[in-house]
Scaffold this motif. Structure first.
Motif, PDB file in Angstrom:
ATOM      1  N   VAL A   1       0.850  -1.210   0.000  1.00 33.74           N
ATOM      2  CA  VAL A   1       0.000   0.000   0.000  1.00 33.74           C
ATOM      3  C   VAL A   1       0.881   1.254   0.000  1.00 33.74           C
ATOM      4  O   VAL A   1       0.581   2.237  -0.689  1.00 33.74           O
ATOM      5  N   TYR A   2       1.980   1.191   0.740  1.00 35.44           N
ATOM      6  CA  TYR A   2       2.882   2.358   0.754  1.00 35.44           C
ATOM      7  C   TYR A   2       3.434   2.635  -0.644  1.00 35.44           C
ATOM      8  O   TYR A   2       3.538   3.799  -1.063  1.00 35.44           O
ATOM      9  N   LYS A   3       3.738   1.568  -1.375  1.00 35.20           N
ATOM     10  CA  LYS A   3       4.250   1.768  -2.744  1.00 35.20           C
ATOM     11  C   LYS A   3       3.200   2.453  -3.630  1.00 35.20           C
ATOM     12  O   LYS A   3       3.534   3.233  -4.507  1.00 35.20           O
ATOM     13  N   MET A   4       1.925   2.116  -3.393  1.00 35.04           N
ATOM     14  CA  MET A   4       0.861   2.793  -4.166  1.00 35.04           C
ATOM     15  C   MET A   4       0.822   4.290  -3.839  1.00 35.04           C
ATOM     16  O   MET A   4       0.687   5.128  -4.730  1.00 35.04           O
ATOM     17  N   ILE A   5       0.970   4.610  -2.560  1.00 42.45           N
ATOM     18  CA  ILE A   5       0.972   6.034  -2.158  1.00 42.45           C
ATOM     19  C   ILE A   5       2.172   6.738  -2.799  1.00 42.45           C
ATOM     20  O   ILE A   5       2.054   7.849  -3.325  1.00 42.45           O
ATOM     21  N   GLN A   6       3.319   6.054  -2.750  1.00 36.06           N
ATOM     22  CA  GLN A   6       4.519   6.630  -3.371  1.00 36.06           C
ATOM     23  C   GLN A   6       4.296   6.911  -4.851  1.00 36.06           C
ATOM     24  O   GLN A   6       4.698   7.955  -5.358  1.00 36.06           O
ATOM     25  N   ARG A   7       3.656   5.977  -5.546  1.00 31.50           N
ATOM     26  CA  ARG A   7       3.386   6.170  -6.974  1.00 31.50           C
ATOM     27  C   ARG A   7       2.526   7.405  -7.199  1.00 31.50           C
ATOM     28  O   ARG A   7       2.805   8.227  -8.076  1.00 31.50           O
ATOM     29  N   LEU A   8       1.482   7.536  -6.392  1.00 30.62           N
ATOM     30  CA  LEU A   8       0.594   8.697  -6.545  1.00 30.62           C
ATOM     31  C   LEU A   8       1.344   9.999  -6.293  1.00 30.62           C
ATOM     32  O   LEU A   8       0.991  11.045  -6.851  1.00 30.62           O
ATOM     33  N   ALA A   9       2.399   9.920  -5.466  1.00 29.92           N
ATOM     34  CA  ALA A   9       3.141  11.135  -5.114  1.00 29.92           C
ATOM     35  C   ALA A   9       4.263  11.449  -6.095  1.00 29.92           C
ATOM     36  O   ALA A   9       4.862  12.536  -6.022  1.00 29.92           O
ATOM     37  N   GLU A  10       4.556  10.534  -6.987  1.00 29.30           N
ATOM     38  CA  GLU A  10       5.603  10.822  -7.985  1.00 29.30           C
ATOM     39  C   GLU A  10       5.139  11.974  -8.869  1.00 29.30           C
ATOM     40  O   GLU A  10       3.932  12.157  -9.083  1.00 29.30           O
ATOM     41  N   PRO A  11       6.096  12.768  -9.386  1.00 30.45           N
ATOM     42  CA  PRO A  11       5.693  13.911 -10.224  1.00 30.45           C
ATOM     43  C   PRO A  11       4.877  13.454 -11.427  1.00 30.45           C
ATOM     44  O   PRO A  11       5.112  12.374 -11.983  1.00 30.45           O
ATOM     45  N   LYS A  12       3.916  14.278 -11.800  1.00 22.99           N
ATOM     46  CA  LYS A  12       3.119  13.969 -12.987  1.00 22.99           C
ATOM     47  C   LYS A  12       4.048  13.963 -14.206  1.00 22.99           C
ATOM     48  O   LYS A  12       4.932  14.805 -14.296  1.00 22.99           O
ATOM     49  N   PRO A  13       3.814  13.066 -15.135  1.00 24.43           N
ATOM     50  CA  PRO A  13       4.625  13.087 -16.351  1.00 24.43           C
ATOM     51  C   PRO A  13       4.398  14.405 -17.093  1.00 24.43           C
ATOM     52  O   PRO A  13       3.276  14.906 -17.147  1.00 24.43           O
ATOM     53  N   GLU A  14       5.467  14.941 -17.654  1.00 22.92           N
ATOM     54  CA  GLU A  14       5.383  16.231 -18.350  1.00 22.92           C
ATOM     55  C   GLU A  14       4.310  16.232 -19.418  1.00 22.92           C
ATOM     56  O   GLU A  14       3.533  17.152 -19.556  1.00 22.92           O
ATOM     57  N   ALA A  15       4.283  15.151 -20.199  1.00 22.50           N
ATOM     58  CA  ALA A  15       3.371  15.085 -21.343  1.00 22.50           C
ATOM     59  C   ALA A  15       1.920  15.278 -20.879  1.00 22.50           C
ATOM     60  O   ALA A  15       1.152  15.991 -21.526  1.00 22.50           O
ATOM     61  N   THR A  16       1.573  14.664 -19.736  1.00 17.81           N
ATOM     62  CA  THR A  16       0.209  14.751 -19.232  1.00 17.81           C
ATOM     63  C   THR A  16      -0.152  16.205 -18.922  1.00 17.81           C
ATOM     64  O   THR A  16      -1.191  16.709 -19.317  1.00 17.81           O
ATOM     65  N   VAL A  17       0.793  16.899 -18.262  1.00 18.34           N
ATOM     66  CA  VAL A  17       0.549  18.293 -17.877  1.00 18.34           C
ATOM     67  C   VAL A  17       0.332  19.134 -19.136  1.00 18.34           C
ATOM     68  O   VAL A  17      -0.620  19.898 -19.248  1.00 18.34           O
ATOM     69  N   THR A  18       1.197  18.932 -20.149  1.00 18.17           N
ATOM     70  CA  THR A  18       1.107  19.698 -21.389  1.00 18.17           C
ATOM     71  C   THR A  18      -0.252  19.471 -22.062  1.00 18.17           C
ATOM     72  O   THR A  18      -0.926  20.412 -22.458  1.00 18.17           O
ATOM     73  N   THR A  19      -0.646  18.213 -22.131  1.00 17.62           N
ATOM     74  CA  THR A  19      -1.910  17.864 -22.790  1.00 17.62           C
ATOM     75  C   THR A  19      -3.075  18.538 -22.100  1.00 17.62           C
ATOM     76  O   THR A  19      -3.924  19.145 -22.732  1.00 17.62           O
TER      77      THR A  19
END
Lengths: 170, 366
Positions: free
Chosen positions: B346-364
């Motif tokens: 479960v901690y790994k899932m939280i860590q994933r959610l906290a990783e920076p958003k991919p640049e491409a997603t933000v641009t889109t």
């Protein structure tokens, strides 16, 4: 005799009743296998031994020798044990009463099931359904009572440890 | 093993087995995607759950208190509860002491549990207990709950106050005549005082809202409806043990603002026994009010999932692990530390959610 002919001979309620018994038997076998899987005596013994060693390591026995002579402490220990015994009796009595309730209700259920019976096959189906309900109810009572016994046993062990813990507390 | 212990297990497991028969079609899908990164604010994480999910809540919350701001515990006992009495195996403590003990004095052994938790914190197996002192906690016990009784839940309150959480920071509600259930304000759910599957009861208030309001001050009321969809994601990529009993698929709700510009807190929600998606579909992760609070307040809801397992690991009711089934070959199982199989997944899932958003997603999105 083909299947269609058989269907005409056997009343649908009787087919359903037999199917319910078959399903119950299959489920009981599955449950029994799960119970067997849950029985791990060696692992349990190792686990308890490790836990006891750990608890004893963290216990200071010097205060215990003094508190053993303290009437207040001994009275509290006795009071807790009396509470456990009283609660144990109440739970076991509840379980016994439940058997009586189940038995009383079984007759009423069977009478209800017979209300719309119009043929010997339907009578047999009603009897099978009522018997299955009764078996299931008794099984539930038995598992509840077994659970009560387990809870009581667990409580006595907890009381023993709690007593030692209280005696060794500074 | 004594016949009493066998009988106890017989009772628990036969009741559990009945639940297996009501499996609905698997919600786990071939279509579930990888859990995306959303740049969530990991230091504002919180968690709540019912019953075995409440025990799991305590485990994740105490183990990873560095990142936590609060917790909601509905019908759950204290951290490490199944270690209460050394003379009983863990599974016996879990099913007696931690659920419906014979008397209050043989309920959870909080004095020992606090001492064990302190030792774990000193070794680094869990984060320092001092982290809990600034948090906000919600605890609930229904007056009609005979599955996990108020005597047990009282010890959850006692545990947290013993480790330094101020009483003013804990909201403990034990006045509602509720059965063993998560509470909603939905007339279609089970009547309040009953204990009956799917263990979601209508008691005229939305417990998810109360929990989140306790953890995060000044929240807005729940949204009328969701603007996005609940996401099914591949939970299996976070599992590194064969014995977690966790499903292939889990769920999350990420409000649009959290997908794009905002760094949102994550709230983890644990279902109870017989409440995973494989058993009751979306009733818990979709119909208990959490997502509407997420929508209104820009919170990410994460719903990890456990499913029933009839052998190795033996978890026929689909409960979260609070007695050690996820380490079946180890007599001294770890189900409570940062390294416990389910906790670390479960901690790994939280860590994933906290990783920076991919640049491409933000641009889109922009």
């Amino acid at each position: 005799m083909n299947a269609d002919a058989t269907n005409e001979i056997v009343d649908p309620s009787l087919s359903d009743a037999i199917k319910d018994w078959n399903d119950y038997t299959a489920e009981s076998v599955k449950n029994a296998l799960i119970v067997l899987e849950a029985i791990t005596p060696v692992k349990d013994n190792v686990q308890v031994t490790q836990q006891v060693i750990e608890a004893f390591k963290n216990t200071d026995w010097q205060p215990a020798s003094k508190k053993l002579l303290d009437p207040e402490v001994l009275a509290a220990v006795g009071r807790e044990l009396a509470e456990i015994q009283k609660a144990a009796m109440e739970r076991l009595m509840e379980g016994c009463n439940q058997y009586l309730v189940t038995t009383q209700e079984a007759g009423k259920k069977f009478a209800d099931n017979l209300k719309d019976v119009k043929s010997p096959q339907q009578f047999l189906a009603a009897w099978l359904e009522s018997s299955l309900d009764l078996v299931k109810d008794y099984q539930q009572n038995a598992t509840d009572q077994a659970s009560n016994l387990g809870t009581i046993q667990s409580a006595y062990k907890a009381w023993l440890q709690s007593t030692l813990q209280n005696l060794s507390a500074k | 093993m004594t016949s009493f212990t066998v009988n106890l297990r017989t009772r628990v497991l036969s009741a559990l087995a009945a639940a297996i028969c009501i499996f609905t079609a698997s919600q786990a899908g071939a279509h579930s995607q990888a859990l995306p990164a959303y740049g969530a604010d990991i230091n504002q994480t919180s968690v709540s759950g019912l019953s075995s999910g409440a025990f799991m809540t305590s485990q994740l919350y105490v183990a990873y208190s560095d990142i936590m701001v609060g917790a909601g515990i509905v019908a759950g006992g204290p951290y490490l509860c199944s270690k209460s009495w050394s003379l009983n195996p863990l599974v016996v403590n879990a099913t007696t002491t931690c659920m419906n003990p014979l008397t209050e004095s043989v309920g959870p052994n909080t004095r020992l549990l606090v001492s064990l938790a302190s030792s774990l914190a000193q070794t680094g197996a869990i984060d320092p207990l001092e982290n809990l002192q600034n948090d906000h906690i919600y605890i609930f016990s229904g007056k009609k709950d005979r599955t996990v009784t108020t005597d047990v839940v009282d010890q959850t309150y006692a545990f947290f106050t013993a480790v330094g959480v101020p009483e003013a920071s804990i909201k403990y509600d034990k006045k509602v005549r509720a059965g063993h259930a998560l509470i909603t304000n939905n007339d279609d759910d089970t009547r309040c005082a009953l204990t009956k599957a799917p263990y979601i009861n209508d008691c005229d208030f939305e417990q998810s809202t109360v929990i989140l309001n306790q953890i995060f001050p000044d929240l807005k009321p729940p949204a009328e409806q969701l603007s996005g969809e609940i996401m099914a994601f591949d939970q299996s990529e976070f599992l590194d043990s064969d014995f977690t009993s966790m499903s292939e698929t889990a769920y999350a709700y990420v409000p649009p603002a959290c997908q794009t510009e905002k760094s949102c807190p994550v709230h983890v929600v644990f279902h109870g026994c017989k409440q995973g998606a494989q058993v009751i579909g979306n009733k818990y992760y979709g119909q208990t009010g959490y997502n509407k609070m997420a929508e209104a307040n820009d919170l990410i809801m994460l719903y990890p999932q456990v499913q029933p397992s009839n052998s190795s690991p033996l978890n026929p009711e689909g409960c979260w692990d609070f007695w050690g089934y996820s380490s079946p070959n180890n007599p001294d199982p770890d189900f409570y530390s940062k390294n416990a199989p389910q906790v670390r997944a479960v901690y790994k899932m939280i860590q994933r959610l906290a990783e920076p958003k991919p640049e491409a997603t933000v641009t889109t999105e922009e």
